[in-house]
Each structure stands twice: as structure tokens, then as C-alpha cells.
Design an enzyme around this catalytic site. Structure first.
Site, PDB file in Angstrom:
ATOM      1  CE  LYS A  56      -6.276   1.131  -5.180  1.00 35.36           C
ATOM      2  NZ  LYS A  56      -5.501  -0.075  -5.390  1.00 35.36           N
ATOM      3  CB  ALA A 115      -0.925  -0.008   1.208  1.00 31.59           C
ATOM      4  CG  ASP A 135      -0.073   0.014  -4.554  1.00 27.53           C
ATOM      5  OD1 ASP A 135       0.891  -0.343  -5.254  1.00 27.53           O
ATOM      6  OD2 ASP A 135      -0.997  -0.750  -4.204  1.00 27.53           O
ATOM      7  CB  CYS A 162      -2.262 -16.485  34.915  1.00 28.88           C
ATOM      8  SG  CYS A 162      -2.516 -16.157  36.677  1.00 28.88           S
ATOM      9  CB  CYS A 201      -5.189 -13.995  38.441  1.00 20.44           C
ATOM     10  SG  CYS A 201      -4.531 -12.673  37.403  1.00 20.44           S
ATOM     11  CG  LEU A 232      -9.744  -0.970 -13.673  1.00 20.88           C
ATOM     12  CD1 LEU A 232     -10.458  -1.583 -12.486  1.00 20.88           C
ATOM     13  CD2 LEU A 232     -10.756  -0.465 -14.699  1.00 20.88           C
ATOM     14  CB  CYS A 264       0.481 -13.784  36.275  1.00 24.96           C
ATOM     15  SG  CYS A 264      -0.963 -12.753  35.933  1.00 24.96           S
TER      16      CYS A 264
HETATM   17  S1  IVH Z   1     -12.051  -4.445 -15.002  1.00 27.52           S
HETATM   18  C1  IVH Z   1     -10.322  -3.079 -18.789  1.00 27.52           C
HETATM   19  N1  IVH Z   1     -13.417  -5.332 -12.970  1.00 27.52           N
HETATM   20  O1  IVH Z   1      -8.384  -4.547 -10.554  1.00 27.52           O
HETATM   21  C2  IVH Z   1     -10.821  -3.823 -17.638  1.00 27.52           C
HETATM   22  N2  IVH Z   1     -11.046  -5.241 -12.781  1.00 27.52           N
HETATM   23  O2  IVH Z   1      -6.755  -2.081 -10.482  1.00 27.52           O
HETATM   24  C3  IVH Z   1      -9.982  -3.645 -16.438  1.00 27.52           C
HETATM   25  N3  IVH Z   1     -10.181  -6.073 -10.647  1.00 27.52           N
HETATM   26  O3  IVH Z   1      -6.032  -5.501 -12.942  1.00 27.52           O
HETATM   27  C4  IVH Z   1     -10.349  -4.525 -15.333  1.00 27.52           C
HETATM   28  N4  IVH Z   1     -12.133  -6.601  -9.784  1.00 27.52           N
HETATM   29  O4  IVH Z   1      -7.193  -7.360 -11.708  1.00 27.52           O
HETATM   30  C5  IVH Z   1     -12.191  -5.060 -13.454  1.00 27.52           C
HETATM   31  N5  IVH Z   1     -14.756  -6.135 -11.251  1.00 27.52           N
HETATM   32  C6  IVH Z   1     -13.539  -5.864 -11.745  1.00 27.52           C
HETATM   33  C7  IVH Z   1     -12.363  -6.091 -11.013  1.00 27.52           C
HETATM   34  C8  IVH Z   1     -11.135  -5.748 -11.551  1.00 27.52           C
HETATM   35  C9  IVH Z   1     -10.819  -6.580  -9.601  1.00 27.52           C
HETATM   36  C10 IVH Z   1      -8.718  -5.892 -10.721  1.00 27.52           C
HETATM   37  C11 IVH Z   1      -8.085  -6.325 -12.014  1.00 27.52           C
HETATM   38  C12 IVH Z   1      -7.298  -5.124 -12.479  1.00 27.52           C
HETATM   39  C13 IVH Z   1      -7.177  -4.313 -11.245  1.00 27.52           C
HETATM   40  C14 IVH Z   1      -7.018  -2.854 -11.604  1.00 27.52           C
END
Ligand code: IVH
Length: 673
Positions: free
Chosen positions: A317, A33, A36, A429, A434, A82, A411
Site C-alpha cells: 500500500k 484512511a 483503515d 479585482c 493591483c 489481501l 481586494c
Molecule cells: S487480487 C484473492 N489484484 O484490492 C485475490 N486485488 O485490498 C484478491 N484490488 O478487494 C484480490 N487491484 O478489490 C487483486 N490487481 C489486483 C487488485 C486488487 C485492486 C482490490 C480488490 C481487493 C482489494 C484488497
């Protein structure tokens, strides 16, 4: 104001460094995370300053999960990613941008799907037969993992999976997500720990490991699940709506993204997103957000792609649930049974909206399997309201000054020597007096699932123990005689004291099953307590029963029967039972009023949360109609009554072909509204 060029250069350096730690050394210093977040920050800056993009930017290399050990597969079309959004504003801005690219007056409608947190797979079917399965790889070329994917039972080897009058097209390439259901992942990690192996940090990593096995027999032993959500290419399918496509895929026999739905407007989508987020923990699978897709596939295709992201879809997200921080100290809590639980005190870290400074380490087997030490940088995961978990160690961040976490010798609350029964995972314990054990036991005794005494919160219990008013739960029933002294305590106003005393008085009349539950015998929860109450009819009978007789109750095995017997044999416990009896706490099972005998001879197992009935109400209904509730499913079970988030009992029922009822079915069976 930070100079964007300087920040971008810094981000590139950071990402190169952490990418190397992750991919080459397999020894990351930060969580996925966190990586990312850095990556997304760079993407945003590059969007704002495209002239500052350098060819060596990590964004110019799309994700790569290629492994030399697998044959390569060229995808028939790019396997796209995405774009991400994080707020309602982002979602609205996305729609605005989209509409600007379309003829004025265009009205868009959408699908909303869970964003499943697994790994992309691309499945190719020729004349209805699965011929190839590949990972995403770099989006152009992936790894051929066909033998591994074939082991996944939710991937149809032939479509349509059931003869339903449909014919598969000559070619169909679909995209989906391979993942572990939460319960399968938990079982996998439990096995890892049992074997003394480090548990997997999260379900996604574990799924990736399972998919990348060279020996597909190993994959076969790992129960993966696959959901499908997209058609990548096809010959001759005329459907031009994402929603119809999902329906089509479902009819072909694929498991489609659960809960996916069609919405005519973005406002409706906006209303749904918080529901998904709130419900996240109740789902069987991990999601890291939701995906909004333009429903009209022709429009989506016209909109095209920017970078690797199709314009016609947006990932919303949710905040990450994982973070890393330093483990400052190990502290030990003692539960009502005396069990010692190791906990981590952490350098405070902000995860998914709250500051976390404590996390559980579960037990000492877990500590050993993780090899977690004081001073370590650890990965912490937070789910809903439960106590955060330490799920992994970033071993690469060690300096050598970390120290092992070992069970305490005494303890921390009463200084009694800690014991480790042979063959037990846990340390205890052993002192039944206690103060911490007494506190936890009284807290449990008065809690909702047990005697449910109003006006007795944790703080009140603590004060009563500290001020010497009670030294065990039975003493609660003497408090009425000490009303005047209670009134002298700080914060104990007349109203509060009277409410408390009324609550305690009323608790004497609770049904036998609740009294048994409240005793806090290890392994005796509300279901077993109810079984005991029905079987024996009184606490005296249970107390006098031999281990063999206890073992006769369905759902009570030999070990538990021995444990119950040993509990009553302990003079401290029999003393408490004696005190409760003297003070007039109910010890008799009430002869039930019979509402009918339509369930005579039928046994039920309850699992999950029912929409309206509580467990107790459902049990009551079953028993008052002559049926019985037992705690585990066997071939002899007549019905499983299943609600939301059912446990493994539902699975077992399906395996043994025991009929599963919803609350509605159950009501219909009894002929009640
Ligand atoms: S659509 C062009 N639908 O999310 C289509 N992706 O962050 C692109 N993912 O690599 C994907 N659930 O592995 C789609 N309902 C869903 C999804 C989904 C999980 C994942 C997928 C993609 C990643 C992108």
C-alpha cells in the site's frame, strides 16, 4: 508500554463508533484512511495476541456492502481480501514466510499489478455470455448488480469479445475492479458543481454510488470502467500461472490491470515499486498500491488462506493521500487576471509524507457546492506536487459555530472593490495596477512557457516591484539603464545583475508566439498564441484585427475572439503593448525556414507529453514541413500527435476516427531519426 488488551478494547470501541457513524448515520467523523489505520492497528494486535480476539471485534465481521434493495448472490468461492505491506521489509518478510511453508529449494516468481482503487465485482459467464455480476458483499454473498454492470462498456457481454479462434469455457467466473478513470471522475464532479450539488469526495465513493443505483439508466449515464485481474472459478481452463491467466483474460476481451507484468525475482519487484509510486499521478486511474502475486497458481492454492487473505499475494500500500483537519481561515489570492481564488488555511496535517497547511477551494461555486465553512473539519487530498485540495466536509463534526465563506468585498492587496461579472463563476479585482496582479503577471511573463527570462525568480520579481523598479512587465526592459541602482539592492551582486540584464536583453528576440503567450490574455495559451502568430504574422495585425477576424482562426471561438479584442481595447494593455514595441521586443513572425512540404495542407493537434520532443519542437517540425498545428480536434484534423497522459483530445480523435500518431510514427512520417 501500553497494555495490548486495553489498546485493543479502545480500538474496538473506536471502530464500532466510527463504523456506526459511517454505515448507519452516513455521517463519518474521520476519513476512510484514518478508519483503515485504526482497523489495521487492531488486526496487527490481534495477530500478535490471538487469545485476546473477542467475537465482537470489528475484524470478525468481514466488510459488507450488502444493500436490502438488491437480490443476493452466493459466490461460488469466497471473495478474498489481501494482506497489506507498507515497506520493502514487509515484502521480504512475506516472501520469507511463504518460502518456509514450501518444500526447500522452491523458487518463486511473481506478477506485479497495480492495486486499482475501485470496487470488486464478480462476473459470471456461461458459455461465453455474461449472466451475472455481483458485488463482493461480505465475501460469501453479494448484491446482484447485473443490469448496472451491463452498462459498463469495458465489460464484455460475450467472450471472446472478438472472434479470435478461442472458445469460452462452459463457465468462467472472474473478479475485477469497477472504477472511474480520473478524467471521467473530474467531468462528473464538474457536472455536480455546475448543478449546485456537492462533488463526490473521491472516485471510489462515486463509483460505489453509481454501482448501487436501483435504476440502471442512471448507472449508464456514469462512465465507469472495469478491469479484470483474477479467475475465481472456471471449468476446463488449464492455465496454472497468474501471468498466463492475465494474458488469457486479455485475449477473452477483458480490460486487464494495465501495466501488470511478470518478474522472475522479488528484487526486480522491489525495483519496480518505487516507479509505480512515482508515476502514480500520471496514470489515468487511481491506485492505492501494487499487488504482488505468486505466479504459480498451484503453489498459491497450496499456500492457502489466513483469515480472509490468501498467503500467495500481498498488497503493497502507498501512503494515503487523504486526511482530515480543521479549516482555520479562508484567505483569498488574486491571480494575474484579477481572479479571486479562495484558499483554506488548515490546522497542519501530515498527509502522505508532507505537512499540509494550505489547500485550494478553487472558486466560489465550489465553496457553495461543498457548503464548506470556516471551522469545519474537512477532507484534504494531496496529489503529487499540485496544491492540495479540499475535497469534502465532515458535516457530522459540526458544532454550529462554523461560519460561511463569502467572497471578499475588497481586494486584500489593493482594497479595490471586488466585482462579479454577470454570468461569471468568478469574482475579480478589476484594478489592473493591483500590486498582486502585476506581480503575478510579471511572474508569468518571465516564466518558462512565456519569455523564459533567466535569473528572474519569484523573489526577484517581488523585490523589483516593491522597490519601485518596475510597475509592469514592460518596465523590465528599462532595467539596463538602472544597473547601478540595482547593484545597491541587497542580494543583487554584480554577477546576478548582469545575468539578469543579459537574460532580459535576449528575451527581446523571442518568437512572436511566445511574446503573445507572455501577454497573459485570458484563454490564450501557447497553442492559441502559436495559431494567432501563424495566422496574422505580426502583433500589429493581431492588435488591429476585429473580433470577426480573430474568430476566423481555427480553435478561436466567438467568446475568446471577443475576449482578445477587449483585452487589446483596454488602454492599460495597449499601453503595455506600446511600451514593449518601443523597447524593441520582437513583434514579427519570422518567415519560417522550410525543411520540406510533405505536410502541406495537413493539420495536427498535439496532446500529452511526447517522449523526447517538446511541444514547441513538434510544432516547429510540423510547420517547417508545411503543416499546421491547431488546438482542437475536428473532423478536418489530419492527425493527432499523442504522448503520455493525453487529454480528452485523444478520445475525441478516436470518436471522429482521426488517426493518432505516436512520436515514433510522426518521426517516420517525416523520415527523421
Ligand atoms: S487480487 C484473492 N489484484 O484490492 C485475490 N486485488 O485490498 C484478491 N484490488 O478487494 C484480490 N487491484 O478489490 C487483486 N490487481 C489486483 C487488485 C486488487 C485492486 C482490490 C480488490 C481487493 C482489494 C484488497
Amino acid at each position: 508500554m501500553v497494555d495490548p488488551a486495553a489498546r485493543m478494547s479502545e480500538l474496538r470501541d473506536l471502530l464500532h463508533f466510527h463504523g456506526y457513524r459511517y454505515y448507519v448515520l452516513s455521517s463519518p467523523l474521520i476519513t476512510d484512511a484514518e478508519y483503515d489505520a485504526l482497523y489495521n492497528e487492531l488486526v496487527e494486535l490481534e495477530k500478535a495476541h490471538p487469545d485476546l480476539i473477542t467475537p465482537d471485534s470489528p475484524t470478525q465481521r468481514s466488510g459488507n456492502d450488502l444493500s436490502e434493495e438488491f437480490a443476493k448472490v452466493r459466490h461460488v468461492a469466497p471473495i478474498l481480501s489481501l494482506a497489506n505491506g507498507y515497506s520493502v521489509e514487509d515484502v521480504r518478510a512475506w516472501e520469507e514466510r511463504t518460502l518456509k511453508l514450501l518444500p526447500s529449494g522452491t523458487i518463486l516468481s511473481y506478477t506485479l499489478e497495480p492495486k486499482l482503487d475501485g470496487l470488486t465485482v464478480v462476473l459470471t459467464y456461461e458459455n461465453g455470455v455474461l449472466v451475472q455480476a455481483a458485488t463482493r458483499g461480505n465475501g460469501e454473498v453479494g448484491d446482484d448488480v447485473t443490469p448496472n454492470i451491463r452498462t459498463i462498456r469495458t465489460v464484455p457481454l460475450r467472450i471472446p469479445a472478438h472472434a479470435n479462434g478461442m472458445t469460452a469455457p462452459e463457465r468462467l467466473v472472474v473478479r475485477g475492479e469497477v472504477m472511474y478513470l480520473k478524467r471521467d471522475f473530474e467531468a462528473l464532479n464538474a457536472r455536480q458543481i455546475e448543478a449546485g450539488l456537492p462533488p463526490f469526495i473521491n472516485a471510489r465513493n462515486a463509483a460505489s454510488g453509481a454501482l448501487k443505483q436501483k435504476d440502471s439508466r442512471i448507472t449508464a449515464s456514469r462512465p465507469l470502467t472495469a478491469y479484470v485481474y483474477q479467475v475465481v472459478a472456471s471449468s476446463g481452463i488449464m492455465l496454472d500461472k497468474q501471468w498466463d491467466m492475465l494474458e488469457y483474460l486479455g485475449n477473452m476481451g477483458f480490460l486487464i490491470a494495465p501495466g501488470a507484468a511478470y518478474y522472475p525475482t522479488l528484487e526486480q519487484i522491489e525495483a519496480e515499486i518505487p516507479k509505480w509510486e512515482a508515476n502514480r499521478d500520471a496514470l489515468d486511474y487511481e491506485i492505492d498500491g501494487v499487488v504482488i502475486k505468486v505466479n504459480d497458481l498451484r503453489i498459491a492454492a497450496e499456500l492457502g488462506v489466513v483469515g480472509k487473505d490468501p498467503r500467495g499475494a500481498l498488497a503493497y500500500k502507498f501512503p494515503a493521500r487523504e486526511g482530515s483537519t480543521k479549516l482555520l481561515r479562508a484567505v483569498f489570492t488574486v491571480g494575474r487576471t484579477g481572479r479571486v481564488i479562495p484558499n483554506a488555511q488548515l490546522e497542519p496535517v501530515f498527509i502522505g509524507g508532507i505537512t499540509v497547511s494550505n489547500a485550494t477551494l478553487h472558486n466560489f461555486d465550489y465553496v457553495k457546492a461543498l457548503d464548506v465553512r470556516v471551522g469545519d473539519t474537512v477532507v484534504v487530498k494531496r496529489m503529487g506536487d499540485v496544491i492540495p485540495n479540499v475535497v469534502g466536509v465532515i458535516a457530522g463534526a459540526r458544532t454550529g459555530s462554523e461560519t460561511a465563506i463569502t467572497p471578499p468585498e475588497h481586494c486584500p492587496y489593493c482594497d479595490t472593490r471586488i466585482v462579479h461579472p454577470e454570468d461569471a463563476v468568478d469574482y475579480y479585482c478589476p484594478n489592473v495596477r493591483c500590486p498582486e496582479r502585476v506581480y503575478r503577471q510579471v511572474e508569468f511573463f518571465v516564466s518558462r512557457g512565456a519569455l523564459d527570462i533567466d535569473g528572474l525568480g519569484a523573489q526577484t520579481v517581488k523585490t523589483l516591484i516593491e522597490k519601485g523598479f518596475i510597475s509592469d512587465e514592460a518596465d523590465l526592459f528599462d532595467l539596463a539603464e538602472k544597473r547601478d541602482q540595482l547593484l545597491e539592492l541587497e542580494g543583487f551582486a554584480e554577477k546576478k545583475v548582469d545575468k539578469l540584464l543579459t537574460g532580459i536583453q535576449a528575451a527581446k528576440e523571442r518568437p512572436l508566439a511566445r511574446v503573445i503567450t507572455a501577454l497573459g490574455i485570458e484563454g490564450v495559451g501557447s497553442t492559441i498564441a502559436a495559431d494567432l502568430a501563424v495566422h496574422f504574422g505580426s502583433l500589429d495585425a493581431i492588435q488591429n484585427a476585429s473580433a470577426e477576424e480573430l474568430n476566423e482562426v481555427e480553435g478561436i471561438g466567438e467568446v475568446l475572439a471577443g475576449g482578445i479584442r477587449a483585452w487589446f481595447d483596454d488602454p492599460f494593455h495597449s499601453g503595455i503593448v506600446g511600451k514593449l514595441r518601443e523597447r524593441g521586443v520582437n513583434m514579427q513572425g519570422a518567415p519560417r525556414e522550410r525543411a520540406g512540404d510533405s505536410l502541406e495542407g495537413k493539420t495536427f493537434v498535439l496532446t500529452g507529453t511526447l517522449p523526447t520532443l517538446t511541444r514547441e519542437q513538434a510544432t516547429d517540425l510540423i510547420e517547417s514541413h508545411g503543416g499546421k498545428v491547431v488546438s482542437s480536434v475536428s473532423k478536418k484534423t489530419s492527425f493527432v500527435l499523442m504522448g503520455d497522459s493525453p487529454g480528452s483530445k485523444a478520445e475525441k480523435a478516436a470518436k471522429l476516427s482521426v488517426p493518432i500518431l505516436s512520436e515514433a510514427d510522426f518521426r517516420a512520417l517525416l523520415g527523421i531519426e
